[in-house]
Design a protein around this motif. Structure first.
Motif, PDB file in Angstrom:
ATOM      1  N   SER A 198     -19.879  -8.665 -18.445  1.00 33.09           N
ATOM      2  CA  SER A 198     -18.909  -8.725 -17.439  1.00 33.09           C
ATOM      3  C   SER A 198     -18.064  -7.377 -17.511  1.00 33.09           C
ATOM      4  O   SER A 198     -17.552  -6.800 -16.476  1.00 33.09           O
ATOM      5  N   THR A 199     -17.758  -7.146 -18.833  1.00 36.41           N
ATOM      6  CA  THR A 199     -16.867  -5.944 -19.132  1.00 36.41           C
ATOM      7  C   THR A 199     -17.268  -5.314 -20.605  1.00 36.41           C
ATOM      8  O   THR A 199     -17.491  -6.026 -21.418  1.00 36.41           O
ATOM      9  N   PHE A 200     -17.278  -4.078 -20.514  1.00 37.28           N
ATOM     10  CA  PHE A 200     -17.526  -3.273 -21.836  1.00 37.28           C
ATOM     11  C   PHE A 200     -16.671  -2.142 -21.785  1.00 37.28           C
ATOM     12  O   PHE A 200     -16.405  -1.562 -20.781  1.00 37.28           O
ATOM     13  N   THR A 201     -16.874  -1.504 -23.042  1.00 32.13           N
ATOM     14  CA  THR A 201     -16.133  -0.054 -23.064  1.00 32.13           C
ATOM     15  C   THR A 201     -17.197   0.814 -23.335  1.00 32.13           C
ATOM     16  O   THR A 201     -18.210   0.481 -24.151  1.00 32.13           O
ATOM     17  N   ALA A 202     -17.199   2.059 -22.785  1.00 35.28           N
ATOM     18  CA  ALA A 202     -18.316   3.143 -22.939  1.00 35.28           C
ATOM     19  C   ALA A 202     -17.593   4.490 -23.104  1.00 35.28           C
ATOM     20  O   ALA A 202     -16.308   4.480 -23.122  1.00 35.28           O
ATOM     21  N   ASN A 203     -18.398   5.494 -23.445  1.00 35.87           N
ATOM     22  CA  ASN A 203     -17.919   6.797 -23.656  1.00 35.87           C
ATOM     23  C   ASN A 203     -18.641   7.936 -22.329  1.00 35.87           C
ATOM     24  O   ASN A 203     -19.538   7.250 -21.912  1.00 35.87           O
ATOM     25  N   ILE A 204     -17.919   9.010 -22.170  1.00 37.42           N
ATOM     26  CA  ILE A 204     -18.663  10.046 -21.430  1.00 37.42           C
ATOM     27  C   ILE A 204     -20.090  10.517 -22.128  1.00 37.42           C
ATOM     28  O   ILE A 204     -19.944  10.711 -23.146  1.00 37.42           O
ATOM     29  N   GLY A 205     -21.019  10.466 -21.247  1.00 31.94           N
ATOM     30  CA  GLY A 205     -22.143  10.759 -21.687  1.00 31.94           C
ATOM     31  C   GLY A 205     -23.190   9.639 -22.019  1.00 31.94           C
ATOM     32  O   GLY A 205     -24.259   9.782 -21.916  1.00 31.94           O
ATOM     33  N   ASN A 224     -25.334  18.440 -17.319  1.00 28.61           N
ATOM     34  CA  ASN A 224     -25.987  18.442 -16.138  1.00 28.61           C
ATOM     35  C   ASN A 224     -25.745  17.191 -15.369  1.00 28.61           C
ATOM     36  O   ASN A 224     -24.879  16.151 -15.871  1.00 28.61           O
ATOM     37  N   VAL A 225     -26.432  16.969 -14.108  1.00 28.97           N
ATOM     38  CA  VAL A 225     -25.853  16.003 -13.196  1.00 28.97           C
ATOM     39  C   VAL A 225     -26.360  14.292 -13.732  1.00 28.97           C
ATOM     40  O   VAL A 225     -25.964  13.446 -13.345  1.00 28.97           O
ATOM     41  N   ILE A 226     -27.220  14.414 -14.897  1.00 25.01           N
ATOM     42  CA  ILE A 226     -27.768  13.083 -15.306  1.00 25.01           C
ATOM     43  C   ILE A 226     -26.858  12.733 -16.904  1.00 25.01           C
ATOM     44  O   ILE A 226     -27.131  11.986 -17.457  1.00 25.01           O
ATOM     45  N   GLY A 227     -25.880  13.703 -17.044  1.00 29.70           N
ATOM     46  CA  GLY A 227     -25.042  13.410 -18.063  1.00 29.70           C
ATOM     47  C   GLY A 227     -25.503  13.892 -19.388  1.00 29.70           C
ATOM     48  O   GLY A 227     -24.973  13.588 -20.376  1.00 29.70           O
ATOM     49  N   PHE A 257     -21.077  19.630 -14.595  1.00 31.84           N
ATOM     50  CA  PHE A 257     -19.813  19.038 -14.791  1.00 31.84           C
ATOM     51  C   PHE A 257     -19.385  19.570 -16.244  1.00 31.84           C
ATOM     52  O   PHE A 257     -19.931  19.682 -17.005  1.00 31.84           O
ATOM     53  N   TYR A 258     -17.997  20.127 -16.144  1.00 36.29           N
ATOM     54  CA  TYR A 258     -17.489  20.086 -17.587  1.00 36.29           C
ATOM     55  C   TYR A 258     -16.402  19.364 -17.977  1.00 36.29           C
ATOM     56  O   TYR A 258     -15.311  18.889 -17.069  1.00 36.29           O
ATOM     57  N   ASN A 259     -16.221  19.092 -19.113  1.00 41.12           N
ATOM     58  CA  ASN A 259     -15.009  18.166 -19.652  1.00 41.12           C
ATOM     59  C   ASN A 259     -14.234  18.916 -20.697  1.00 41.12           C
ATOM     60  O   ASN A 259     -14.772  19.955 -21.435  1.00 41.12           O
ATOM     61  N   THR A 260     -12.907  19.119 -20.248  1.00 42.17           N
ATOM     62  CA  THR A 260     -12.205  19.802 -21.568  1.00 42.17           C
ATOM     63  C   THR A 260     -11.481  18.921 -22.205  1.00 42.17           C
ATOM     64  O   THR A 260     -11.234  17.815 -22.201  1.00 42.17           O
TER      65      THR A 260
END
Length: 182
Positions: free
Chosen positions: A22-29, A132-135, A163-166
């Motif tokens: 029901s809940t978890f932690t993830a990262n970008i990508g 890219n759009v699929i991460g 998309f770009y992350n700084t």
């Protein structure tokens, strides 16, 4: 990047519908993959970070059917099964460490749309990562936290939205969109 697997099912009872986590932690990508284990369900985003794309699986009717979503922005993602009002869940994406950024840390990119190169103006940012759009990460530039501008070569990359992350001190500061044309 990791894949987070969430099962969707009914637990054999009419009121036992569930997401296995029901809940978890993830990262970008990272990728979230929902798998139907029984019943008929869907996965639909309700509230998500403004820089993220909404998601909706549509009705999942075949046991083993999967739906995947690639995470592109930090924040909290709430979702539900619109076929069962009681089925809600969420995940939180790291990178929220800089909570009150100063305007001086913001970046800009030009020209947008771009053809074969893009120039980033930055101040105090350590790294820029392009997805890219699929991460999938497609480019990255280490900056060292100074002020200036840097050119990123996009030659050979397909046209589309990126998309770009700084990154500042290992944390995602902002996520922005660029468009590449031929």
């Amino acid at each position: 990047a990791l894949t987070h697997y969430v099962s969707i099912g009914t637990n054999g009872t009419a009121n036992g519908n569930y997401f296995s986590i029901s809940t978890f932690t993830a990262n970008i990508g990272d990728v979230v993959t929902w798998t139907l284990v029984d019943g008929v369900h869907d996965v639909t985003s309700t509230t998500i970070p403004s820089a993220a794309a909404t998601f909706s699986s549509g009705s999942m009717i075949t046991i083993g059917q999967q739906y995947s979503y690639t995470i592109t922005a930090a924040g909290t993602y709430n979702y539900k099964s619109s076929l069962d009002a009681g089925m809600t869940a969420s995940f939180t994406v790291g990178g929220m460490g800089i909570t009150n950024p100063t305007e001086s840390l913001n970046t800009s990119a030009f020209p947008v749309p771009c053809v074969d190169k893009i120039i980033f103006k930055y101040n105090g940012i350590d790294k820029i990562v392009l997805y890219n759009v699929i991460g999938e990460q497609v480019r990255a530039i280490e900056l060292g936290g100074n002020q200036g501008s840097v050119e990123m070569n996009l030659d050979g990359m397909p046209s589309g939205i990126y998309f770009y992350n700084t990154i500042k001190e290992g944390l995602v500061f902002e996520t922005k969109k660029i468009v590449k044309i031929k």
